[in-house]
Motif scaffolding. Structure first.
Motif, short mmCIF file in Angstrom:
data_model
loop_
_atom_site.label_atom_id
_atom_site.label_comp_id
_atom_site.label_asym_id
_atom_site.label_seq_id
_atom_site.Cartn_x
_atom_site.Cartn_y
_atom_site.Cartn_z
N SER A 386 -14.37 -17.16 24.32
CA SER A 386 -15.20 -16.78 23.17
C SER A 386 -14.35 -17.00 21.92
O SER A 386 -13.32 -16.33 21.74
N ILE A 387 -14.76 -17.92 21.07
CA ILE A 387 -13.96 -18.33 19.92
C ILE A 387 -14.63 -17.84 18.65
O ILE A 387 -15.75 -18.24 18.32
N LYS A 388 -13.96 -16.97 17.94
CA LYS A 388 -14.48 -16.44 16.68
C LYS A 388 -14.23 -17.44 15.56
O LYS A 388 -13.10 -17.92 15.40
N THR A 389 -15.28 -17.77 14.80
CA THR A 389 -15.16 -18.78 13.75
C THR A 389 -15.21 -18.19 12.35
O THR A 389 -15.54 -18.89 11.39
N PHE A 390 -14.88 -16.92 12.23
CA PHE A 390 -14.86 -16.29 10.91
C PHE A 390 -13.64 -15.38 10.83
O PHE A 390 -13.06 -15.00 11.85
N ASP A 391 -13.24 -15.03 9.61
CA ASP A 391 -12.05 -14.21 9.40
C ASP A 391 -12.28 -12.78 9.89
O ASP A 391 -13.40 -12.27 9.90
N ASN A 392 -11.20 -12.12 10.27
CA ASN A 392 -11.29 -10.76 10.80
C ASN A 392 -11.90 -9.78 9.81
O ASN A 392 -12.57 -8.83 10.19
#
Length: 425
Positions: A386-392
């Protein structure tokens, strides 16, 4: 002898290893092997490499009862309350490495769609522009349209190379075909189509590159020849196109129209079978439709309980993957004419599953409104990555489009970035 239930610490368990990979299947012993339960994927992979006597180590993933093993064996046994007296069957498959972000190229607005080929990466944007980059990330062309660019599709040029002719479908119901050059800023509007009564939602080209299809918000699907001279008229009355290019531009007329959907058509996919002109379409009427393009007939209609946003067909197996507004990815077998055609439901996205694309026979990637890319192995119901494409520190940014080419994964959406990932697909 008292059974040891997995709620207590377990030191070892008997395992049988199996694989569908014919290169390895005959080399694996059929008898159980006693395995320490502290081992995770890496340790189990070391065992398989040793058993196979591989000179160069290969990473493997392991599937137990349709679940990819992401923990230690001990944690898995505890979670599913499995006794260590049971014999576990572990299927091993060559691992896909986690996609690694290489670059992120800034766009001026949200990215609606992406399409890559060997020469270029093209994005369609909410600021009414198609941007065309080379694979080094340099912006080569910036083509402006009347409205949001909804869909993109590369065609073959006169030499048969799928590198320089691109279709653009926009919210004004127009499809424009442009020819671009990799080393020059020059670009040419070849023809345009305007048969739809609503926004162009999607485009696709058939296997041999002789036909393309466009689908619209008005529920219609139009079929066109890719030959720039077939079914065309000189659009001398279209002053806007003439002003845009400084010359008369040909208007292409549809060679066929497919009608059957009762709501907007959201995605198209021509069959990957080179001997077939079958077209699959999906839409907001909850249907997957299979069309015979030559006969202009709806051969088969498959239904589900939710709106369908996107479709992709596996070139290896013929299975269809669809993304939905109930956040699920569904797998369909179009060869099944009776009974359940939905073979599997993949659940992990927490927002609409907006785009899907097959990688090979077992792996696919989905993107969602939750801002995540999910890498799936369909032999399991859980995503591998699962790859998050936005900043934390930011809210999730919707993903609207993705594409896969060789070992590159491209994604874009509300964040306004074209992200490029390296993968070992």
């Amino acid at each position: 002898m008292t059974s040891s239930i997995a709620t207590d610490p377990i030191t070892s368990v008997q395992c049988i290893f199996v694989t569908k990979n014919l290169l390895y299947s005959s080399l694996i012993p059929t008898n159980p092997i006693l395995i320490p339960t502290k081992l995770r994927r890496f340790g189990l992979s070391e065992i398989i490499n040793h058993v196979l006597n591989l000179e160069k180590k290969i990473p493997f993933d392991f599937i137990i009862n349709d679940n990819v093993l992401t923990t230690s064996l001990q944690t898995y046994l505890k979670k599913y309350e499995i006794s260590n007296e049971n014999v576990l069957t572990l299927e091993f498959v060559e691992s896909l490495t986690e996609p690694k972000l290489e670059k992120a190229m800034k766009s001026n607005d949200w990215i609606k769609c992406i399409k890559a080929n060997n020469e270029f990466i093209a994005t369609g944007s909410f600021d009414h522009r198609t941007r065309i980059y080379n694979h080094s990330g340099d912006l080569l062309h910036n083509i402006e349209f009347e409205s949001v660019v909804q869909s993109l599709c590369w065609l073959k040029d006169e030499s048969g190379i799928a590198s320089s002719v691109i279709l653009n479908g926009n919210q004004s119901g127009i499809v424009e075909c442009w020819k671009v050059k990799p080393d020059e800023m020059e670009k040419e509007l070849v023809f345009f189509c305007q048969d739809a009564q609503g926004a162009i939602e999607c485009l696709d080209v058939n296997f041999d590159g002789t036909l393309f299809a466009s689908a619209s918000f008005d529920s219609s699907i139009h079929i066109y020849s890719t030959d720039k001279d077939d079914n065309t008229l000189d659009s001398t009355l279209d002053q806007s196109k003439r002003r845009k290019t400084g010359k008369i531009v040909k208007k292409k007329i549809a060679s066929g129209t497919l009608k059957g959907h009762h709501a907007s058509v959201s995605s198209l996919n021509f069959s990957k079978d080179q001997h077939s002109n079958t077209l699959f379409s999906v839409g907001w009427d909850h249907t997957v439709r299979e069309w015979d393009v030559n006969e202009e007939s709806n051969k088969n209609t498959m239904n589900c309980e939710n709106v369908i946003l996107n479709i992709s067909q596996s070139p290896k197996t013929g299975l269809l993957a669809t993304g939905h507004t109930d956040n699920l990815v569904r797998l369909w077998d179009p060869r099944v004419k009776e009974g359940l055609v939905v073979k599997l439901k993949l659940k992990s996205h927490s927002g609409w599953s907006s785009c899907v694309s097959w990688v090979n026979a077992y792996n696919l990637v989905s993107g969602g409104y939750d801002g995540f890319l999910k890498v799936w192995d369909i032999r399991s119901t859980s995503p591998i990555y699962s790859i998050k494409t936005f900043d934390n520190d930011s809210d999730p940014k919707k993903i609207f489009g993705l594409d896969i080419l060789d070992q590159r994964l491209y994604s874009g959406g509300e964040e306004g970035l074209l992200r490029t990932y390296f993968c070992t697909f």
